[in-house]
Design an enzyme around this catalytic site. Structure first.
Site, short mmCIF file in Angstrom:
data_model
loop_
_atom_site.label_atom_id
_atom_site.label_comp_id
_atom_site.label_asym_id
_atom_site.label_seq_id
_atom_site.Cartn_x
_atom_site.Cartn_y
_atom_site.Cartn_z
N THR A 206 0.88 -1.19 0.00
CA THR A 206 0.00 0.00 0.00
C THR A 206 0.90 1.21 0.00
O THR A 206 2.08 1.09 0.35
CB THR A 206 -0.82 0.00 1.32
OG1 THR A 206 -1.63 -1.16 1.36
CG2 THR A 206 -1.69 1.23 1.51
N ARG A 234 -13.46 -7.89 -0.74
CA ARG A 234 -12.73 -7.66 0.52
C ARG A 234 -12.23 -6.20 0.56
O ARG A 234 -11.66 -5.69 -0.39
CB ARG A 234 -11.54 -8.62 0.61
CG ARG A 234 -10.67 -8.45 1.86
CD ARG A 234 -9.43 -7.62 1.60
NE ARG A 234 -8.54 -7.54 2.75
CZ ARG A 234 -7.51 -6.70 2.84
NH1 ARG A 234 -7.24 -5.86 1.87
NH2 ARG A 234 -6.75 -6.68 3.91
N THR A 257 0.36 0.73 6.52
CA THR A 257 0.43 -0.30 5.49
C THR A 257 0.54 -1.63 6.22
O THR A 257 0.95 -1.67 7.39
CB THR A 257 1.64 -0.12 4.56
OG1 THR A 257 2.85 -0.20 5.34
CG2 THR A 257 1.62 1.23 3.85
N GLY A 258 0.22 -2.71 5.52
CA GLY A 258 0.30 -4.03 6.16
C GLY A 258 -1.08 -4.64 6.33
O GLY A 258 -2.05 -4.19 5.71
N GLY A 260 -4.47 -5.24 6.88
CA GLY A 260 -5.56 -4.33 7.18
C GLY A 260 -6.52 -4.84 8.22
O GLY A 260 -7.04 -4.08 9.04
N1 GLY Z 1 -3.23 -2.35 4.29
C1 GLY Z 1 -3.76 -2.72 3.04
C2 GLY Z 1 -4.79 -3.76 3.12
O1 GLY Z 1 -4.88 -4.49 4.08
O2 GLY Z 1 -5.53 -3.87 2.16
#
Ligand code: GLY
Length: 357
Positions: A206, A234, A257-258, A260
């Site tokens: 992201t 999703r 980021t990471g 979610g």
């Molecule tokens: N952090 C991006 C996601 O989980 O889609």
């Protein structure tokens, strides 16, 4: 009988007087309707982004120096990454869902108006961050999803295009072919394929970019193609205000980021900003939030390894009103991008645990 709370009552309270005195000094994006939040603190502009954000921080700083609005500056910055076919985690060229369709999530937030807009599961539009800004400025809503978000983007003149590049399609196809030995897809006859696919499995890449201008006004954007090969529909944390992005113009900005899902369950970016409000440095605010997330993750055995630690990564980026910044991740090794007005560079972030070999 209760009397209605009037504007005069509002102004008589401490909150009202404080709020009224804060109205001066910030540029609003919402025209005449805007009541601007938070008095500014003079300083120098600073732009912070995730590790893939060096072109974004460079562009945003360039625009801030020319006097651009901080939200326009960060959006222009991340548009470079959204347009980049080689970044498989964002915009054009992002990895698709399990059906081979790219679905994008994005949010923007603008401190002076305390306003935000977001889109989720948006197909066929390269720059979801620009659509998110239009949700903020041209609707009475905060989040549009799927078909409705696409119709809204088209109404504003965005052209539909296929976001799947040959590169992202081939990665998806290999993943699909290696899923099972009981379907009709024949797995590639190469030992290397599993290795090649490794970086993309459970990949949540992201871009988050947050900025403060010389007046102390904050803005941010988070944009992504989300989890690679996700279930159709999703939605990750990126378009969820308080999770993938949050700003309080009196305090600071945070983004992530990471994974979610872990972030959504803990309102991560909101938590980072609240820790900064309590006086923590941006870095410590990120670390405290991550500790809380790790603690709650332990309730879900499928997400922890033999040592009781999370099997996923999550990163936060934070910037306060004074231009102080920091980042932290669950695992070591992550870098983030910072342009402090002098240099644009990648910096190693803080972390909770040393990454296992
Ligand atoms: N952090 C991006 C996601 O989980 O889609």
């Amino acid at each position: 009988m209760k009397r209605a709370f009037t504007r005069r009552d509002f102004l008589r309270t401490g909150v009202g007087v404080g709020a009224a005195s804060m109205l001066a000094g910030s540029e609003g994006l919402l025209g005449g309707q805007s009541k601007k939040a938070a008095a500014s603190s003079a300083g120098k502009p600073v732009v912070v982004a995730s590790g893939n954000g060096i072109p974004a921080t460079a562009k945003a700083m360039d625009l801030l120096r020319q006097g651009a609005n901080p939200l326009d500056a960060v959006i222009a910055g991340v548009n470079i990454v959204e347009d980049d076919p080689d970044d498989t985690s964002v915009g054009y060229g992002g990895l698709p869902n399990e059906d081979g369709v790219v679905e994008l999530d994005a949010s923007v937030m603008y401190g002076p108006d305390h306003a935000a807009g977001a889109v989720a599961a948006l197909r066929n539009i390269k720059n979801p961050s620009q659509v998110a800004k239009l949700v903020m400025t041209r609707t009475d809503h905060a989040l549009l999803v799927g078909e409705g978000a696409l119709r809204f983007a088209k109404a504003h003149g965005f052209a539909e295009e296929n976001l799947l590049t040959d590169k992202s399609r081939e990665i998806w196809l290999k993943w699909k072919e290696t899923l099972s030995d009981r379907d009709n897809w024949i797995a590639p006859q190469s030992d290397k394929v599993a290795e090649e696919l490794k970086p993309y499995i459970a990949s949540y890449g992201t871009i988050n970019c947050i900025a403060v201008n010389a007046k102390g006004d904050l803005a941010g954007v988070t944009t992504t193609s989300g989890l690679a090969f996700k279930l159709a529909g999703r939605v990750g944390d990126s378009p969820i205000i308080g999770a993938g992005l949050y700003i309080d113009n009196e305090v600071g900005a945070a983004g992530s980021t990471g994974r979610g899902e872990a972030n959504i369950l803990n309102c991560g970016s909101f938590s980072v900003v609240e820790f900064m409000r309590q006086g923590l440095s941006p870095e410590n605010a990120c670390l405290e939030t991550l500790k809380r997330i790790v603690k709650t993750t332990a309730y879900q055995p499928r997400l922890i390894d033999a040592d009781g630690l999370p099997t996923f990564g999550l990163n936060f980026y934070a910037l306060n009103k004074k231009g102080e910044y920091g980042s932290a991740s669950i695992w070591s090794g992550a870098k983030y991008a910072v342009h402090d007005g002098t240099k644009n560079r990648l910096i190693e972030g803080a972390y909770l645990y040393e990454r296992k070999k």
